[in-house]
Design a protein around this motif. Sequence first.
Motif, PDB file in Angstrom:
ATOM      1  N   UNK A 243      49.392  39.271 -27.086  1.00 52.63           N
ATOM      2  CA  UNK A 243      49.754  38.645 -25.811  1.00 52.63           C
ATOM      3  C   UNK A 243      48.586  37.790 -25.312  1.00 52.63           C
ATOM      4  N   UNK A 244      47.376  38.312 -25.400  1.00 55.24           N
ATOM      5  CA  UNK A 244      46.203  37.557 -24.955  1.00 55.24           C
ATOM      6  C   UNK A 244      46.001  36.303 -25.811  1.00 55.24           C
ATOM      7  N   UNK A 245      46.244  36.480 -27.100  1.00 54.86           N
ATOM      8  CA  UNK A 245      46.118  35.355 -28.022  1.00 54.86           C
ATOM      9  C   UNK A 245      47.073  34.230 -27.587  1.00 54.86           C
ATOM     10  N   UNK A 246      48.276  34.638 -27.190  1.00 53.54           N
ATOM     11  CA  UNK A 246      49.287  33.674 -26.766  1.00 53.54           C
ATOM     12  C   UNK A 246      48.940  33.049 -25.411  1.00 53.54           C
ATOM     13  N   UNK A 247      48.675  33.894 -24.415  1.00 55.38           N
ATOM     14  CA  UNK A 247      48.478  33.389 -23.053  1.00 55.38           C
ATOM     15  C   UNK A 247      47.245  32.506 -22.927  1.00 55.38           C
ATOM     16  N   UNK A 248      46.240  32.771 -23.748  1.00 54.43           N
ATOM     17  CA  UNK A 248      45.007  31.984 -23.637  1.00 54.43           C
ATOM     18  C   UNK A 248      45.222  30.526 -24.035  1.00 54.43           C
ATOM     19  N   UNK A 249      46.337  30.239 -24.722  1.00 60.49           N
ATOM     20  CA  UNK A 249      46.560  28.851 -25.155  1.00 60.49           C
ATOM     21  C   UNK A 249      46.853  27.931 -23.973  1.00 60.49           C
TER      22      UNK A 249
ATOM     23  N   UNK B 185      56.006  31.045 -18.640  1.00 63.14           N
ATOM     24  CA  UNK B 185      56.880  30.597 -19.736  1.00 63.14           C
ATOM     25  C   UNK B 185      56.447  31.216 -21.069  1.00 63.14           C
ATOM     26  N   UNK B 186      55.145  31.348 -21.250  1.00 61.77           N
ATOM     27  CA  UNK B 186      54.655  31.969 -22.485  1.00 61.77           C
ATOM     28  C   UNK B 186      55.059  33.441 -22.532  1.00 61.77           C
ATOM     29  N   UNK B 187      55.024  34.095 -21.375  1.00 63.53           N
ATOM     30  CA  UNK B 187      55.444  35.505 -21.322  1.00 63.53           C
ATOM     31  C   UNK B 187      56.930  35.606 -21.702  1.00 63.53           C
ATOM     32  N   UNK B 188      57.741  34.676 -21.180  1.00 63.65           N
ATOM     33  CA  UNK B 188      59.175  34.666 -21.529  1.00 63.65           C
ATOM     34  C   UNK B 188      59.380  34.450 -23.028  1.00 63.65           C
TER      35      UNK B 188
ATOM     36  N   UNK C 180      58.775  37.585 -24.849  1.00 64.48           N
ATOM     37  CA  UNK C 180      59.844  38.564 -24.636  1.00 64.48           C
ATOM     38  C   UNK C 180      61.069  38.306 -25.507  1.00 64.48           C
ATOM     39  N   UNK C 181      61.348  37.018 -25.752  1.00 65.57           N
ATOM     40  CA  UNK C 181      62.493  36.677 -26.597  1.00 65.57           C
ATOM     41  C   UNK C 181      62.328  37.254 -27.999  1.00 65.57           C
ATOM     42  N   UNK C 182      61.070  37.420 -28.392  1.00 69.39           N
ATOM     43  CA  UNK C 182      60.803  37.864 -29.762  1.00 69.39           C
ATOM     44  C   UNK C 182      60.526  39.352 -29.832  1.00 69.39           C
ATOM     45  N   UNK C 183      59.745  39.837 -28.873  1.00 66.29           N
ATOM     46  CA  UNK C 183      59.381  41.258 -28.886  1.00 66.29           C
ATOM     47  C   UNK C 183      59.190  41.715 -27.446  1.00 66.29           C
ATOM     48  N   UNK C 184      60.051  42.601 -26.963  1.00 66.97           N
ATOM     49  CA  UNK C 184      59.922  43.042 -25.564  1.00 66.97           C
ATOM     50  C   UNK C 184      58.646  43.845 -25.303  1.00 66.97           C
ATOM     51  N   UNK C 185      58.044  44.401 -26.343  1.00 62.19           N
ATOM     52  CA  UNK C 185      56.798  45.162 -26.151  1.00 62.19           C
ATOM     53  C   UNK C 185      55.707  44.699 -27.109  1.00 62.19           C
ATOM     54  N   UNK C 186      55.269  43.467 -26.979  1.00 65.67           N
ATOM     55  CA  UNK C 186      54.237  42.988 -27.901  1.00 65.67           C
ATOM     56  C   UNK C 186      52.906  43.686 -27.640  1.00 65.67           C
TER      57      UNK C 186
END
Length: 403
Positions: A66-72, A49-52, A55-61
Amino acid sequence: MSLIVQKFGGSSVKNAERILHVAETIAKTYWAGNNVIVVLSAQGDTTDELIDKAEEINPHPSKREMDMLLSTGEQISVALCAMALETLHIPCVSLAAWQVGIQSTSVHSAARIKRIDSERIRSELDQRRVVLVTGFQGVDRNGDVTTLGRGGSDTSAVALAAVFHADLCQIFTDVDGVYTTDPRIVPNARKLDEITYDEMLELASQGAQVLHNRSVELAKKFHVNLEVVSSLEDKPGTKVKEVTKVEKTNIAGVAKDTSIARVALVGLQHNPGVAFQVFDLLSRNNINVDVILQSIGRDETKDITFTVHKKDMEEAERILNDHKSALKFDHIEMDDKIGKVSIVGMGLMSNCGVAAKMFEALYEAGINIQMINTSEIRVSVLLDESDVNKAVKAIHDKFFDDI
Ligand code: ASP
Ligand code: MG
């Protein structure tokens, strides 16, 4: 007093009810007099869900963000589980990987653990606290959060077990152990009581989803006493160890992988150094290559065919095309509708009839093989993606129906 590392996967902590159940399992282990380090994954499908969301915001972050986000995701799990333990009056503390000091390389989304600082966890354990650690992540030398690749929480658990010389590392999941193949495809798949590190490693790297392959590598290297057990039922799971009782069946299991794509460089010059140039280029761009096949074409040319992860296919194409004039190939062909089916077993080492039996099963099922690749204890075949499940079933029936 023993030290036990217990790792719970995403489905085992997917909601409040399951977290409370996990807390009871941990509490039992703690009250039995053990020190406990708990490693958790993100709840349910949180990581996807975090990956989705990204993607809604930036298809190529960038991979760092990305790691900052997924680690949450894992941080939520450890905090909630600590709160569940508090209701059971178990002294505990949750820690993110950067708080522990799980030092990793800087390769975002595919970092490797280099070292784990032991002071913080040691002092918490000495105060008889359960320590809950976020799986799947580390911190690099710049203090940036990294992740270890999908499924990486198993690796966090085994690495902690190795560093703290744990007496046991238990990987709790929603299946009750390691099976001869995916029971969703082959209903009569069997649970294995034990499996060797080497077999497990091959199965894990060939797509069996039970354990992160790096975790098995570490377990073997540091002789971690590893066990895959059910988080739902209290019954024996599968022990992963150096040697097992010799099985008459020859193979431990059948694995499938449909996350791969095939790339072919057609019309390369037939000179020394060509393969080196191609694979050096890919490796410098962090693209992992799996099965490789070279064949001689017409007029002093050759073709090199290899497989990569589906997600890397387009990047591989781009990099190779950027170097087309240096590599001097005619064109690139790609196919992402392929899959790989593998058999794994220590028995393959001493019994050459095993591979033949696999090919026979495929022949009888009318399935065409595109490429073959082997290791000492594994045989893999590349097939049309649409044939993969049929192949797994045919091979499994061949090896396991007559015993
Ligand atoms: N949450 C991460 C993933 O879904 C890591 C893990 O579960 O092991 O890949
Ligand atoms: Mg997993």
